[in-house]
Design an enzyme around this catalytic site. Structure first.
Site, PDB file in Angstrom:
ATOM      1  N   GLY A  26      51.713  59.146 114.071  1.00  0.00           N
ATOM      2  CA  GLY A  26      52.602  57.993 113.947  1.00  0.00           C
ATOM      3  C   GLY A  26      52.900  57.435 115.320  1.00  0.00           C
ATOM      4  CD  GLN A  54      56.355  56.764 119.953  1.00  0.00           C
ATOM      5  OE1 GLN A  54      56.120  56.531 118.773  1.00  0.00           O
ATOM      6  NE2 GLN A  54      56.009  57.907 120.531  1.00  0.00           N
ATOM      7  CB  CYS A  72      57.403  62.698 120.358  1.00  0.00           C
ATOM      8  SG  CYS A  72      57.674  60.938 120.572  1.00  0.00           S
ATOM      9  CG  LEU A  73      51.543  60.332 120.373  1.00  0.00           C
ATOM     10  CD1 LEU A  73      50.707  59.135 119.939  1.00  0.00           C
ATOM     11  CD2 LEU A  73      50.645  61.488 120.783  1.00  0.00           C
ATOM     12  CG  HIS A 130      59.316  61.547 114.980  1.00  0.00           C
ATOM     13  ND1 HIS A 130      59.419  62.718 115.685  1.00  0.00           N
ATOM     14  CD2 HIS A 130      58.798  60.639 115.848  1.00  0.00           C
ATOM     15  CE1 HIS A 130      58.994  62.525 116.931  1.00  0.00           C
ATOM     16  NE2 HIS A 130      58.605  61.268 117.048  1.00  0.00           N
ATOM     17  CD  GLU A 131      56.560  57.608 114.473  1.00  0.00           C
ATOM     18  OE1 GLU A 131      56.880  56.827 115.390  1.00  0.00           O
ATOM     19  OE2 GLU A 131      55.986  58.692 114.685  1.00  0.00           O
ATOM     20  CG  HIS A 133      60.306  56.721 118.188  1.00  0.00           C
ATOM     21  ND1 HIS A 133      60.626  57.117 119.458  1.00  0.00           N
ATOM     22  CD2 HIS A 133      59.372  57.591 117.732  1.00  0.00           C
ATOM     23  CE1 HIS A 133      59.904  58.200 119.767  1.00  0.00           C
ATOM     24  NE2 HIS A 133      59.141  58.507 118.734  1.00  0.00           N
TER      25      HIS A 133
HETATM   26 ZN    ZN Z   1      57.831  60.035 118.571  1.00  0.00          ZN
END
Ligand code: ZN
Length: 193
Positions: free
Chosen positions: A43, A48, A91-92, A133-134, A137
């Site tokens: 995701g 991000q 997480c990226l 999670h997204e 963000h």
């Molecule tokens: Zn993340």
């Protein structure tokens, strides 16, 4: 387009709903998918990639050939939450940091797709966790904000390392000042939100 990492200020930005989807936005979404696959993610939220838009892309297999699992969620809202469970998340924007996060295990998600149609999904397990999670963000919240004090302590040194790298890159001119970043986000918001 590139993935920004903690503690870049855009990760703290609370995004406003999109009011239009144009060709340029669709191109951004395509690039988000490519970046997500390139970094083996499942995701990726607009924050991000330094964009102030209320949208994220997801593919719970992380497999670019599994097109049926590719989803874009625009202006997503969780309308129901049920249960609670803990599982490891990464997480990226926090490379190589993993920690256990407690979240509801079942959710109902409503969002718009790329065609502008309202979609509704009942989700559980990994997809429920990834969606929460997204959406976090998009509200400027990261998984690290949801850790217990003990879990946070375990990743403290890694966070400090990311902070050090960010500050060093900022001194090299890779990012603008907080004011410059805020001004750019405001300009992008003016166009589409
Ligand atoms: Zn993340």
């Amino acid at each position: 387009m590139r993935i920004i990492k903690y503690p870049h200020p855009t990760l703290r930005h609370k995004s406003k709903p999109l009011r239009k989807v144009d060709a340029e936005l669709k191109q951004m979404i395509r690039e988000m998918f490519e970046l997500m696959y390139e970094h083996s993610g499942i995701g990726l939220a607009a924050n991000q990639v330094d964009l102030p838009y209320r949208m994220f892309v997801m593919n719970t297999e992380g497999d670019p050939t599994a097109k049926d699992l590719e989803h874009v969620f625009i202006n997503p809202v969780i309308t129901k939450r049920k249960g609670r469970g803990e599982d490891s998340e990464g997480c990226l924007s926090f490379p190589e940091i993993y920690a256990s996060v407690s979240r509801p295990t079942e959710i109902v998600l409503e969002a718009y797709d790329l065609k502008g149609e309202l979609v509704r999904y009942e989700l559980n397990k990994l997809s429920a966790r990834a969606v929460q999670h997204e959406i976090d963000h998009l509200d400027g919240t990261t998984f690290v904000d949801r850790l217990t004090p003990a879990a946070l302590m375990e990743v403290r040194a890694d966070l400090d390392e990311l902070t050090y790298i960010f500050q060093r890159d900022r001194e090299l001119g890779m990012y603008g000042s907080d004011e410059e970043i805020a001004a750019r986000l405001a300009e992008l918001e003016r166009l589409r939100t």
